[in-house]
Design a protein around this motif. Structure first.
Motif, PDB file in Angstrom:
ATOM      1  N   ASP A  16     -23.732   0.471  25.451  1.00  0.00           N
ATOM      2  CA  ASP A  16     -23.166  -0.231  26.599  1.00  0.00           C
ATOM      3  C   ASP A  16     -24.073  -1.341  27.118  1.00  0.00           C
ATOM      4  OD1 ASP A  16     -25.123   1.415  27.572  1.00  0.00           O
ATOM      5  OD2 ASP A  16     -23.963   2.136  29.278  1.00  0.00           O
ATOM      6  N   SER A  17     -25.077  -1.709  26.365  1.00  0.00           N
ATOM      7  CA  SER A  17     -26.005  -2.741  26.820  1.00  0.00           C
ATOM      8  C   SER A  17     -25.376  -4.124  26.737  1.00  0.00           C
ATOM      9  CB  SER A  17     -27.281  -2.725  25.975  1.00  0.00           C
ATOM     10  OG  SER A  17     -27.021  -3.290  24.701  1.00  0.00           O
ATOM     11  N   SER A  18     -25.979  -5.043  27.432  1.00  0.00           N
ATOM     12  CA  SER A  18     -25.501  -6.428  27.415  1.00  0.00           C
ATOM     13  C   SER A  18     -25.577  -7.032  26.020  1.00  0.00           C
ATOM     14  CB  SER A  18     -26.314  -7.274  28.387  1.00  0.00           C
ATOM     15  OG  SER A  18     -26.093  -6.841  29.704  1.00  0.00           O
ATOM     16  N   ALA A  19     -26.625  -6.696  25.272  1.00  0.00           N
ATOM     17  CA  ALA A  19     -26.762  -7.235  23.919  1.00  0.00           C
ATOM     18  C   ALA A  19     -25.647  -6.719  23.017  1.00  0.00           C
ATOM     19  CB  ALA A  19     -28.130  -6.884  23.339  1.00  0.00           C
ATOM     20  N   LEU A  22     -22.375  -8.367  24.053  1.00  0.00           N
ATOM     21  CA  LEU A  22     -22.323  -9.739  23.556  1.00  0.00           C
ATOM     22  C   LEU A  22     -22.027  -9.766  22.056  1.00  0.00           C
ATOM     23  CD1 LEU A  22     -22.680 -12.783  23.964  1.00  0.00           C
ATOM     24  CD2 LEU A  22     -25.134 -12.455  23.631  1.00  0.00           C
ATOM     25  N   GLY A  23     -22.694  -8.896  21.300  1.00  0.00           N
ATOM     26  CA  GLY A  23     -22.481  -8.847  19.862  1.00  0.00           C
ATOM     27  C   GLY A  23     -21.057  -8.460  19.501  1.00  0.00           C
ATOM     28  N   LEU A  24     -20.528  -7.421  20.147  1.00  0.00           N
ATOM     29  CA  LEU A  24     -19.150  -6.999  19.886  1.00  0.00           C
ATOM     30  C   LEU A  24     -18.146  -8.083  20.268  1.00  0.00           C
ATOM     31  CD1 LEU A  24     -19.247  -3.277  21.058  1.00  0.00           C
ATOM     32  CD2 LEU A  24     -18.772  -4.098  18.748  1.00  0.00           C
ATOM     33  N   THR A  25     -18.425  -8.757  21.355  1.00  0.00           N
ATOM     34  CA  THR A  25     -17.526  -9.824  21.798  1.00  0.00           C
ATOM     35  C   THR A  25     -17.576 -11.000  20.829  1.00  0.00           C
ATOM     36  OG1 THR A  25     -17.805  -9.164  24.096  1.00  0.00           O
ATOM     37  CG2 THR A  25     -16.947 -11.384  23.696  1.00  0.00           C
ATOM     38  N   LEU A  26     -18.760 -11.401  20.442  1.00  0.00           N
ATOM     39  CA  LEU A  26     -18.903 -12.527  19.513  1.00  0.00           C
ATOM     40  C   LEU A  26     -18.193 -12.236  18.194  1.00  0.00           C
ATOM     41  CD1 LEU A  26     -20.122 -15.295  18.817  1.00  0.00           C
ATOM     42  CD2 LEU A  26     -22.186 -14.086  18.104  1.00  0.00           C
ATOM     43  N   LEU A  27     -18.408 -11.057  17.642  1.00  0.00           N
ATOM     44  CA  LEU A  27     -17.746 -10.701  16.385  1.00  0.00           C
ATOM     45  C   LEU A  27     -16.234 -10.658  16.560  1.00  0.00           C
ATOM     46  CD1 LEU A  27     -17.834  -9.853  13.414  1.00  0.00           C
ATOM     47  CD2 LEU A  27     -18.138  -7.489  14.203  1.00  0.00           C
ATOM     48  N   ARG A  28     -15.757 -10.095  17.672  1.00  0.00           N
ATOM     49  CA  ARG A  28     -14.312 -10.012  17.909  1.00  0.00           C
ATOM     50  C   ARG A  28     -13.680 -11.390  18.006  1.00  0.00           C
ATOM     51  NH1 ARG A  28     -13.809  -8.502  23.002  1.00  0.00           N
ATOM     52  NH2 ARG A  28     -12.761 -10.422  23.551  1.00  0.00           N
ATOM     53  N   VAL A  29     -14.348 -12.309  18.691  1.00  0.00           N
ATOM     54  CA  VAL A  29     -13.824 -13.664  18.846  1.00  0.00           C
ATOM     55  C   VAL A  29     -13.794 -14.392  17.495  1.00  0.00           C
ATOM     56  CG1 VAL A  29     -14.357 -15.928  19.855  1.00  0.00           C
ATOM     57  CG2 VAL A  29     -14.370 -13.882  21.293  1.00  0.00           C
ATOM     58  N   VAL A  30     -14.860 -14.255  16.717  1.00  0.00           N
ATOM     59  CA  VAL A  30     -14.908 -14.903  15.398  1.00  0.00           C
ATOM     60  C   VAL A  30     -13.863 -14.286  14.467  1.00  0.00           C
ATOM     61  CG1 VAL A  30     -16.340 -15.252  13.340  1.00  0.00           C
ATOM     62  CG2 VAL A  30     -17.296 -15.663  15.620  1.00  0.00           C
ATOM     63  N   LEU A  31     -13.755 -12.974  14.478  1.00  0.00           N
ATOM     64  CA  LEU A  31     -12.769 -12.297  13.637  1.00  0.00           C
ATOM     65  C   LEU A  31     -11.350 -12.705  14.041  1.00  0.00           C
ATOM     66  CD1 LEU A  31     -12.355 -10.117  11.404  1.00  0.00           C
ATOM     67  CD2 LEU A  31     -12.208  -8.440  13.264  1.00  0.00           C
ATOM     68  N   GLY A  32     -11.086 -12.703  15.334  1.00  0.00           N
ATOM     69  CA  GLY A  32      -9.768 -13.112  15.818  1.00  0.00           C
ATOM     70  C   GLY A  32      -9.445 -14.547  15.443  1.00  0.00           C
ATOM     71  N   ALA A  33     -10.410 -15.436  15.619  1.00  0.00           N
ATOM     72  CA  ALA A  33     -10.193 -16.845  15.266  1.00  0.00           C
ATOM     73  C   ALA A  33      -9.954 -16.998  13.767  1.00  0.00           C
ATOM     74  CB  ALA A  33     -11.394 -17.682  15.707  1.00  0.00           C
ATOM     75  N   THR A  34     -10.659 -16.223  12.962  1.00  0.00           N
ATOM     76  CA  THR A  34     -10.482 -16.292  11.510  1.00  0.00           C
ATOM     77  C   THR A  34      -9.067 -15.877  11.120  1.00  0.00           C
ATOM     78  OG1 THR A  34     -12.831 -15.877  11.140  1.00  0.00           O
ATOM     79  CG2 THR A  34     -11.346 -15.431   9.290  1.00  0.00           C
ATOM     80  N   ALA A 134     -13.341   1.398  17.672  1.00  0.00           N
ATOM     81  CA  ALA A 134     -14.178   1.265  18.873  1.00  0.00           C
ATOM     82  C   ALA A 134     -13.490   0.582  20.042  1.00  0.00           C
ATOM     83  CB  ALA A 134     -15.452   0.491  18.522  1.00  0.00           C
ATOM     84  N   GLY A 135     -12.444  -0.161  19.801  1.00  0.00           N
ATOM     85  CA  GLY A 135     -11.817  -0.935  20.866  1.00  0.00           C
ATOM     86  C   GLY A 135     -12.501  -2.279  21.037  1.00  0.00           C
ATOM     87  N   ALA A 136     -11.999  -3.043  21.974  1.00  0.00           N
ATOM     88  CA  ALA A 136     -12.418  -4.434  22.148  1.00  0.00           C
ATOM     89  C   ALA A 136     -13.767  -4.609  22.825  1.00  0.00           C
ATOM     90  CB  ALA A 136     -11.366  -5.191  22.950  1.00  0.00           C
ATOM     91  N   GLY A 137     -14.181  -3.646  23.626  1.00  0.00           N
ATOM     92  CA  GLY A 137     -15.425  -3.791  24.369  1.00  0.00           C
ATOM     93  C   GLY A 137     -15.178  -4.247  25.793  1.00  0.00           C
TER      94      GLY A 137
END
Length: 155
Positions: A16-19, A22-34, A134-137
Motif C-alpha cells: 500500500d505504499s506510495s511507490a 505509483l508503479g501499479l498506476t503507471l503500468l495500468r495506464v500504459v497497459l490500458g493505452a496499449t 489485484a484490481g486497479a489500485g
C-alpha cells in the motif's frame, strides 16, 4: 541482559505504499493505452473488414465475429483499464483475448515479437492477469467508486 534487535528493513515497498501505488498506476495506464491503441488500429487503420480478413488468414475461428468483438474489447477495455474502471472484469477479458492470440496465432512463431512470437502478447496477458487478480489500485475510478459505496453504507 536481553539483546536488542533492530527491525529488519526491506527494500521492497509495502503493497500500500506510495511507490507501489505509483508503479501499479503507471503500468495500468500504459497497459490500458496499449490495448486502446491496438483496438483503435483495428477500427481505423486496418478497418473491421481488414481485421476480419487478417484473422481469417491467421486461422482465427469465426473471424467475422471475432474481429469486431476483439477490436471493441481492446478499444473500450483499454480505455476502462486506463481509467481503472471495471478493472478486474475488463482485465480478465483482455487476458483471455491475449491467451487466444497466443494459442491461435503467436505460439508457432516462437518467443520473439520480431518473428511474430509470443513475447509482447505474453507480457500483455501477464499484466492483464495482474489487474484481474489485484484490481486497479488506489489511483483509479474503481477505488473512488468503492470509497463512495463504503461511505454510503456507513451513513
Amino acid at each position: 541482559m536481553p539483546q536488542r534487535t533492530s527491525p529488519v528493513r526491506s527494500s521492497a515497498p509495502a503493497a500500500d505504499s506510495s511507490a507501489a501505488t505509483l508503479g501499479l498506476t503507471l503500468l495500468r495506464v500504459v497497459l490500458g493505452a496499449t490495448f486502446l491503441l491496438h483496438g483503435w488500429q483495428k477500427f481505423t487503420e486496418w478497418t473491421v473488414a481488414g481485421t476480419q480478413a487478417s484473422f481469417a488468414q491467421m486461422g482465427v475461428p469465426a473471424a467475422e465475429l471475432a474481429a469486431p468483438v476483439v477490436a471493441a474489447l481492446e478499444l473500450v477495455g483499454g480505455l476502462m483499464l486506463l481509467l481503472g474502471l471495471g478493472t478486474r472484469v475488463v482485465a480478465a477479458l483482455l487476458a483471455l483475448d491475449m491467451l487466444g492470440a497466443i494459442v491461435l496465432v503467436h505460439l508457432p512463431a516462437g518467443f520473439f515479437a520480431a518473428d511474430g512470437g509470443v513475447e509482447l502478447v505474453l507480457l500483455l496477458a501477464a499484466a492483464a492477469v495482474l489487474y484481474a487478480l489485484a484490481g486497479a489500485g488506489r489511483w483509479s475510478l474503481d477505488h473512488v467508486i468503492a470509497g463512495k459505496r463504503r461511505s454510503a453504507v456507513r451513513a
